[in-house]
Design a protein around this motif. Sequence first.
Motif, PDB file in Angstrom:
ATOM      1  N   LYS A   1       0.828  -1.213   0.000  1.00  0.00           N
ATOM      2  CA  LYS A   1       0.000   0.000   0.000  1.00  0.00           C
ATOM      3  C   LYS A   1       0.859   1.257   0.000  1.00  0.00           C
ATOM      4  O   LYS A   1       0.575   2.222  -0.717  1.00  0.00           O
ATOM      5  CB  LYS A   1      -0.930   0.002   1.222  1.00  0.00           C
ATOM      6  N   ARG A   2       1.929   1.259   0.799  1.00  0.00           N
ATOM      7  CA  ARG A   2       2.825   2.424   0.832  1.00  0.00           C
ATOM      8  C   ARG A   2       3.519   2.613  -0.517  1.00  0.00           C
ATOM      9  O   ARG A   2       3.668   3.743  -0.994  1.00  0.00           O
ATOM     10  CB  ARG A   2       3.863   2.236   1.937  1.00  0.00           C
ATOM     11  N   ILE A   3       3.927   1.510  -1.135  1.00  0.00           N
ATOM     12  CA  ILE A   3       4.569   1.587  -2.451  1.00  0.00           C
ATOM     13  C   ILE A   3       3.594   2.158  -3.482  1.00  0.00           C
ATOM     14  O   ILE A   3       3.953   3.021  -4.289  1.00  0.00           O
ATOM     15  CB  ILE A   3       5.078   0.198  -2.889  1.00  0.00           C
ATOM     16  N   LEU A   4       2.349   1.685  -3.448  1.00  0.00           N
ATOM     17  CA  LEU A   4       1.336   2.174  -4.385  1.00  0.00           C
ATOM     18  C   LEU A   4       1.066   3.656  -4.185  1.00  0.00           C
ATOM     19  O   LEU A   4       0.926   4.413  -5.155  1.00  0.00           O
ATOM     20  CB  LEU A   4       0.046   1.372  -4.226  1.00  0.00           C
ATOM     21  N   ALA A   5       0.987   4.096  -2.929  1.00  0.00           N
ATOM     22  CA  ALA A   5       0.731   5.508  -2.653  1.00  0.00           C
ATOM     23  C   ALA A   5       1.873   6.380  -3.174  1.00  0.00           C
ATOM     24  O   ALA A   5       1.644   7.441  -3.768  1.00  0.00           O
ATOM     25  CB  ALA A   5       0.540   5.721  -1.153  1.00  0.00           C
ATOM     26  N   LEU A   6       3.092   5.950  -2.960  1.00  0.00           N
ATOM     27  CA  LEU A   6       4.248   6.711  -3.443  1.00  0.00           C
ATOM     28  C   LEU A   6       4.308   6.709  -4.967  1.00  0.00           C
ATOM     29  O   LEU A   6       4.628   7.730  -5.593  1.00  0.00           O
ATOM     30  CB  LEU A   6       5.533   6.135  -2.851  1.00  0.00           C
ATOM     31  N   ALA A   7       4.000   5.567  -5.578  1.00  0.00           N
ATOM     32  CA  ALA A   7       3.980   5.496  -7.049  1.00  0.00           C
ATOM     33  C   ALA A   7       2.917   6.433  -7.607  1.00  0.00           C
ATOM     34  O   ALA A   7       3.124   7.095  -8.629  1.00  0.00           O
ATOM     35  CB  ALA A   7       3.725   4.059  -7.494  1.00  0.00           C
TER      36      ALA A   7
ATOM     37  N   TYR B   1      -6.796   2.661  -7.260  1.00  0.00           N
ATOM     38  CA  TYR B   1      -7.887   3.587  -6.913  1.00  0.00           C
ATOM     39  C   TYR B   1      -9.245   2.929  -7.141  1.00  0.00           C
ATOM     40  O   TYR B   1     -10.162   3.059  -6.322  1.00  0.00           O
ATOM     41  CB  TYR B   1      -7.774   4.871  -7.733  1.00  0.00           C
ATOM     42  N   VAL B   2      -9.379   2.214  -8.259  1.00  0.00           N
ATOM     43  CA  VAL B   2     -10.653   1.559  -8.565  1.00  0.00           C
ATOM     44  C   VAL B   2     -11.008   0.540  -7.496  1.00  0.00           C
ATOM     45  O   VAL B   2     -12.174   0.411  -7.090  1.00  0.00           O
ATOM     46  CB  VAL B   2     -10.588   0.884  -9.954  1.00  0.00           C
ATOM     47  N   LEU B   3     -10.009  -0.179  -6.996  1.00  0.00           N
ATOM     48  CA  LEU B   3     -10.244  -1.217  -6.007  1.00  0.00           C
ATOM     49  C   LEU B   3     -10.364  -0.669  -4.590  1.00  0.00           C
ATOM     50  O   LEU B   3     -10.628  -1.409  -3.651  1.00  0.00           O
ATOM     51  CB  LEU B   3      -9.119  -2.255  -6.061  1.00  0.00           C
ATOM     52  N   GLY B   4     -10.133   0.639  -4.433  1.00  0.00           N
ATOM     53  CA  GLY B   4     -10.266   1.231  -3.118  1.00  0.00           C
ATOM     54  C   GLY B   4      -9.066   1.035  -2.219  1.00  0.00           C
ATOM     55  O   GLY B   4      -9.145   1.271  -1.012  1.00  0.00           O
ATOM     56  N   VAL B   5      -7.941   0.596  -2.790  1.00  0.00           N
ATOM     57  CA  VAL B   5      -6.724   0.430  -1.996  1.00  0.00           C
ATOM     58  C   VAL B   5      -6.156   1.790  -1.613  1.00  0.00           C
ATOM     59  O   VAL B   5      -5.620   1.979  -0.521  1.00  0.00           O
ATOM     60  CB  VAL B   5      -5.679  -0.399  -2.774  1.00  0.00           C
ATOM     61  N   LEU B   6      -6.275   2.772  -2.520  1.00  0.00           N
ATOM     62  CA  LEU B   6      -5.837   4.138  -2.259  1.00  0.00           C
ATOM     63  C   LEU B   6      -7.062   5.031  -2.051  1.00  0.00           C
ATOM     64  O   LEU B   6      -8.082   4.853  -2.736  1.00  0.00           O
ATOM     65  CB  LEU B   6      -4.986   4.663  -3.412  1.00  0.00           C
ATOM     66  N   ALA B   7      -6.949   5.973  -1.145  1.00  0.00           N
ATOM     67  CA  ALA B   7      -8.060   6.886  -0.869  1.00  0.00           C
ATOM     68  C   ALA B   7      -8.277   7.826  -2.044  1.00  0.00           C
ATOM     69  O   ALA B   7      -7.339   8.488  -2.500  1.00  0.00           O
ATOM     70  CB  ALA B   7      -7.768   7.680   0.401  1.00  0.00           C
ATOM     71  N   ALA B   8      -9.506   7.902  -2.523  1.00  0.00           N
ATOM     72  CA  ALA B   8      -9.807   8.709  -3.710  1.00  0.00           C
ATOM     73  C   ALA B   8      -9.760  10.204  -3.437  1.00  0.00           C
ATOM     74  O   ALA B   8      -9.586  11.006  -4.365  1.00  0.00           O
ATOM     75  CB  ALA B   8     -11.176   8.325  -4.256  1.00  0.00           C
TER      76      ALA B   8
ATOM     77  N   PRO C   1      -1.277  14.350  -0.579  1.00  0.00           N
ATOM     78  CA  PRO C   1      -0.677  13.332  -1.443  1.00  0.00           C
ATOM     79  C   PRO C   1      -1.365  11.986  -1.264  1.00  0.00           C
ATOM     80  O   PRO C   1      -2.017  11.755  -0.244  1.00  0.00           O
ATOM     81  CB  PRO C   1       0.783  13.286  -0.988  1.00  0.00           C
ATOM     82  N   PRO C   2      -1.228  11.115  -2.274  1.00  0.00           N
ATOM     83  CA  PRO C   2      -1.920   9.820  -2.231  1.00  0.00           C
ATOM     84  C   PRO C   2      -1.605   9.061  -0.949  1.00  0.00           C
ATOM     85  O   PRO C   2      -0.481   9.101  -0.435  1.00  0.00           O
ATOM     86  CB  PRO C   2      -1.366   9.086  -3.456  1.00  0.00           C
ATOM     87  N   ALA C   3      -2.626   8.390  -0.435  1.00  0.00           N
ATOM     88  CA  ALA C   3      -2.466   7.639   0.807  1.00  0.00           C
ATOM     89  C   ALA C   3      -3.323   6.389   0.754  1.00  0.00           C
ATOM     90  O   ALA C   3      -4.362   6.352   0.078  1.00  0.00           O
ATOM     91  CB  ALA C   3      -2.888   8.492   2.002  1.00  0.00           C
ATOM     92  N   PRO C   4      -2.897   5.327   1.439  1.00  0.00           N
ATOM     93  CA  PRO C   4      -3.735   4.109   1.512  1.00  0.00           C
ATOM     94  C   PRO C   4      -5.064   4.409   2.158  1.00  0.00           C
ATOM     95  O   PRO C   4      -5.157   5.287   3.023  1.00  0.00           O
ATOM     96  CB  PRO C   4      -2.899   3.161   2.382  1.00  0.00           C
ATOM     97  N   ARG C   5      -6.078   3.700   1.746  1.00  0.00           N
ATOM     98  CA  ARG C   5      -7.408   3.899   2.311  1.00  0.00           C
ATOM     99  C   ARG C   5      -7.522   3.164   3.640  1.00  0.00           C
ATOM    100  O   ARG C   5      -7.107   2.003   3.723  1.00  0.00           O
ATOM    101  CB  ARG C   5      -8.457   3.353   1.347  1.00  0.00           C
TER     102      ARG C   5
END
Length: 212
Positions: A147-153, A197-204, A208-212
């Motif tokens: 999740k942290r990797i996805l948010a940073l990406a 984002y579609v799967l709700g892993v990241l907060a819409a 900056p992007p963050a895990p949901r």
Amino acid sequence: MPQDILENGDLVDWRNRALLVFDRVPVPVAVCRTDGAVLLANPAMAAEWGTSPGRLPGRNVLELFHPSSAEQVHRIVEAVRRGRRSRYPMRVEWTGPDGRGRYGELTADTVSDSADAPLWLLVLLRVLGTRAEPARPAAVEVTGTEKRILALAASGATTDRIARSVGLTVDGVNYHLTRLCRRWGVPGRTALVARAYVLGVLAADAWPPAPR
């Protein structure tokens, strides 16, 4: 013109025609090595992944399509090991380019140019249906590190910066990103972030992007 040159020319001509027909066949088809690595795929097969045929070679067909039974895979492996030429169907599931789970039948034919030539697998896919809801991985499938990797990406961070932020090596970050791409059936980092984002892993609604 010598007869052998004419025959060679005819052979090239027929191979070109065969490739043209291969590209136009509406059924998803691929030619694979016996270890499952894709050598050639037609546009219909690539369309199941929302990509082009040139992006599939080198990927393993069992990473793209998940068999419902390991026994089916073992049966094909054993047949290839014994040099048997036959047709082996298996039920498979995968995620389509729209994010929805799909299911169907994958048929692998063991073929070769001659009786003594090495075997290949001619793989045909029959799509049987689509799940009603988008496929969502179970929560356990996305770890805190992922999740942290996805948010940073999603924020546009480079692989090197992501590695320093999460305490991994660059190779370690690439390993996690590659695993996520394979798991969700997407071709690269941009599509991976969109899928998160579609799967709700990241907060819409976070920047900056963050895990949901």
